[in-house]
Design a protein around this motif. Structure first.
Motif, PDB file in Angstrom:
ATOM      1  N   GLY A  90       0.773  -1.225   0.000  1.00 28.90           N
ATOM      2  CA  GLY A  90       0.000   0.000   0.000  1.00 28.90           C
ATOM      3  C   GLY A  90       0.806   1.277   0.000  1.00 28.90           C
ATOM      4  N   TYR A  91       2.117   1.182  -0.135  1.00 30.17           N
ATOM      5  CA  TYR A  91       2.935   2.389  -0.226  1.00 30.17           C
ATOM      6  C   TYR A  91       4.148   2.098  -1.095  1.00 30.17           C
ATOM      7  N   ASP A  92       4.758   3.150  -1.551  1.00 28.40           N
ATOM      8  CA  ASP A  92       5.941   3.029  -2.395  1.00 28.40           C
ATOM      9  C   ASP A  92       7.148   2.728  -1.517  1.00 28.40           C
ATOM     10  N   PRO A  93       7.799   1.574  -1.699  1.00 25.08           N
ATOM     11  CA  PRO A  93       8.933   1.226  -0.834  1.00 25.08           C
ATOM     12  C   PRO A  93      10.193   2.032  -1.124  1.00 25.08           C
ATOM     13  N   LYS A  94      10.174   2.850  -2.176  1.00 28.47           N
ATOM     14  CA  LYS A  94      11.368   3.628  -2.522  1.00 28.47           C
ATOM     15  C   LYS A  94      11.783   4.492  -1.330  1.00 28.47           C
ATOM     16  N   GLY A  95      13.023   4.368  -0.947  1.00 28.99           N
ATOM     17  CA  GLY A  95      13.539   5.136   0.178  1.00 28.99           C
ATOM     18  C   GLY A  95      13.305   4.473   1.525  1.00 28.99           C
ATOM     19  N   MET A  96      12.554   3.394   1.555  1.00 31.65           N
ATOM     20  CA  MET A  96      12.304   2.699   2.819  1.00 31.65           C
ATOM     21  C   MET A  96      13.432   1.744   3.165  1.00 31.65           C
ATOM     22  N   VAL A  97      14.158   1.301   2.157  1.00 35.08           N
ATOM     23  CA  VAL A  97      15.255   0.361   2.360  1.00 35.08           C
ATOM     24  C   VAL A  97      16.514   0.993   1.777  1.00 35.08           C
ATOM     25  N   SER A  98      17.557   1.047   2.581  1.00 36.69           N
ATOM     26  CA  SER A  98      18.813   1.656   2.133  1.00 36.69           C
ATOM     27  C   SER A  98      19.990   0.738   2.418  1.00 36.69           C
ATOM     28  N   ILE A  99      20.961   0.824   1.550  1.00 35.29           N
ATOM     29  CA  ILE A  99      22.260   0.210   1.792  1.00 35.29           C
ATOM     30  C   ILE A  99      23.165   1.350   2.228  1.00 35.29           C
ATOM     31  N   VAL A 100      23.800   1.181   3.360  1.00 36.13           N
ATOM     32  CA  VAL A 100      24.704   2.206   3.882  1.00 36.13           C
ATOM     33  C   VAL A 100      26.121   1.638   3.794  1.00 36.13           C
ATOM     34  N   THR A 101      26.988   2.373   3.119  1.00 38.75           N
ATOM     35  CA  THR A 101      28.345   1.905   2.859  1.00 38.75           C
ATOM     36  C   THR A 101      29.368   2.976   3.242  1.00 38.75           C
ATOM     37  N   ASN A 102      30.588   2.548   3.475  1.00 33.67           N
ATOM     38  CA  ASN A 102      31.645   3.525   3.747  1.00 33.67           C
ATOM     39  C   ASN A 102      32.285   4.028   2.460  1.00 33.67           C
ATOM     40  N   GLN A 103      31.883   3.470   1.315  1.00 33.62           N
ATOM     41  CA  GLN A 103      32.408   3.922   0.023  1.00 33.62           C
ATOM     42  C   GLN A 103      31.906   5.323  -0.308  1.00 33.62           C
ATOM     43  N   ARG A 104      32.763   6.138  -0.892  1.00 34.80           N
ATOM     44  CA  ARG A 104      32.351   7.446  -1.430  1.00 34.80           C
ATOM     45  C   ARG A 104      31.627   7.168  -2.742  1.00 34.80           C
ATOM     46  N   LEU A 105      30.371   7.505  -2.826  1.00 38.75           N
ATOM     47  CA  LEU A 105      29.577   7.158  -3.997  1.00 38.75           C
ATOM     48  C   LEU A 105      29.909   8.005  -5.217  1.00 38.75           C
ATOM     49  N   SER A 106      30.539   9.150  -5.007  1.00 35.76           N
ATOM     50  CA  SER A 106      30.923   9.985  -6.136  1.00 35.76           C
ATOM     51  C   SER A 106      32.076   9.348  -6.921  1.00 35.76           C
ATOM     52  N   ASN A 107      32.841   8.494  -6.269  1.00 41.17           N
ATOM     53  CA  ASN A 107      33.968   7.844  -6.925  1.00 41.17           C
ATOM     54  C   ASN A 107      34.187   6.472  -6.292  1.00 41.17           C
ATOM     55  N   PRO A 108      33.215   5.567  -6.459  1.00 41.76           N
ATOM     56  CA  PRO A 108      33.355   4.262  -5.790  1.00 41.76           C
ATOM     57  C   PRO A 108      34.461   3.418  -6.416  1.00 41.76           C
ATOM     58  N   ASP A 109      35.129   2.682  -5.563  1.00 42.65           N
ATOM     59  CA  ASP A 109      36.208   1.803  -5.993  1.00 42.65           C
ATOM     60  C   ASP A 109      35.647   0.388  -6.142  1.00 42.65           C
ATOM     61  N   TRP A 110      34.679   0.241  -7.050  1.00 42.85           N
ATOM     62  CA  TRP A 110      33.990  -1.033  -7.220  1.00 42.85           C
ATOM     63  C   TRP A 110      34.318  -1.646  -8.570  1.00 42.85           C
ATOM     64  N   SER A 111      34.264  -2.967  -8.612  1.00 40.31           N
ATOM     65  CA  SER A 111      34.482  -3.684  -9.864  1.00 40.31           C
ATOM     66  C   SER A 111      33.269  -3.477 -10.781  1.00 40.31           C
ATOM     67  N   LYS A 123      17.648   0.678  -9.633  1.00 37.96           N
ATOM     68  CA  LYS A 123      16.448   0.525 -10.462  1.00 37.96           C
ATOM     69  C   LYS A 123      15.305  -0.081  -9.660  1.00 37.96           C
ATOM     70  N   GLU A 124      15.643  -0.900  -8.659  1.00 40.06           N
ATOM     71  CA  GLU A 124      14.638  -1.532  -7.795  1.00 40.06           C
ATOM     72  C   GLU A 124      14.148  -0.582  -6.704  1.00 40.06           C
ATOM     73  N   GLY A 125      14.716   0.622  -6.650  1.00 41.56           N
ATOM     74  CA  GLY A 125      14.300   1.596  -5.645  1.00 41.56           C
ATOM     75  C   GLY A 125      15.060   1.502  -4.337  1.00 41.56           C
ATOM     76  N   ILE A 126      16.169   0.774  -4.346  1.00 42.74           N
ATOM     77  CA  ILE A 126      16.984   0.650  -3.138  1.00 42.74           C
ATOM     78  C   ILE A 126      17.958   1.826  -3.113  1.00 42.74           C
ATOM     79  N   ASP A 127      17.908   2.561  -2.042  1.00 42.46           N
ATOM     80  CA  ASP A 127      18.753   3.741  -1.867  1.00 42.46           C
ATOM     81  C   ASP A 127      20.130   3.291  -1.382  1.00 42.46           C
ATOM     82  N   ILE A 128      21.197   3.835  -1.964  1.00 41.18           N
ATOM     83  CA  ILE A 128      22.560   3.515  -1.537  1.00 41.18           C
ATOM     84  C   ILE A 128      23.197   4.817  -1.080  1.00 41.18           C
TER      85      ILE A 128
END
Length: 146
Positions: A90-111, A123-128
């Motif tokens: 009954g509500y939009d889950p966008k923003g209700m679930v977040s992944i919190v990381t120590n990575q700087r998202l502006s320049n992530p060091d990810w593969s 795309k699934e609405g999960i906030d990082i």
């Protein structure tokens, strides 16, 4: 933030597994495990571990853990978040679930594989969010209301 009683923090099992791997080399990982164990023992209703059934039926690519362990962990992290996001009705889950990381998202060091999983999560609405950025915004918000 955990003590504020304004969030329910669910620690995915993959995070606990990863901390267990890191504890041999990282004092921070050992401290995190001790803190989590303490919160779980106290029965803190705002901090809990993911339950075994709290996952979707998605499965990670075979051998992904060997090829890119960071992508494998992130895949399971996103899967937990997807499951939790699907629980609301009954509500939009966008923003209700977040992944919190120590990575700087502006320049992530990810593969590239992790970046693909991150893109799928968004795309699934999960906030990082970066943990320091989230904490600063949260403090500023509550400072203004207090």
């Amino acid at each position: 933030m955990a003590a504020s009683a304004r969030f329910i923090i669910i620690i995915p099992l993959t995070v606990i597994d990863h901390l267990d791997v890191l504890k041999k080399e990282s004092q921070g990982a050992r401290e995190a495990i001790r803190w989590l164990e303490s919160e779980f023992r106290k029965g803190n209703r705002y901090v809990r571990a993911q339950k075994n059934h709290e996952k979707t039926v998605a499965t990670a690519q075979k051998n992904l853990k060997k090829k890119d362990s960071e992508a494998w962990y992130f895949f399971h992290l996103v899967d937990c978040c997807k499951y939790l996001g699907q629980q609301g009705t009954g509500y939009d889950p966008k923003g209700m679930v977040s992944i919190v990381t120590n990575q700087r998202l502006s320049n992530p060091d990810w593969s590239p594989r992790v970046l693909q999983v991150v893109s799928t999560a968004q795309k699934e609405g999960i906030d990082i969010q970066n943990v320091q950025d989230l904490h600063s915004r949260w403090k500023d918000t509550w400072k203004g209301k207090g």
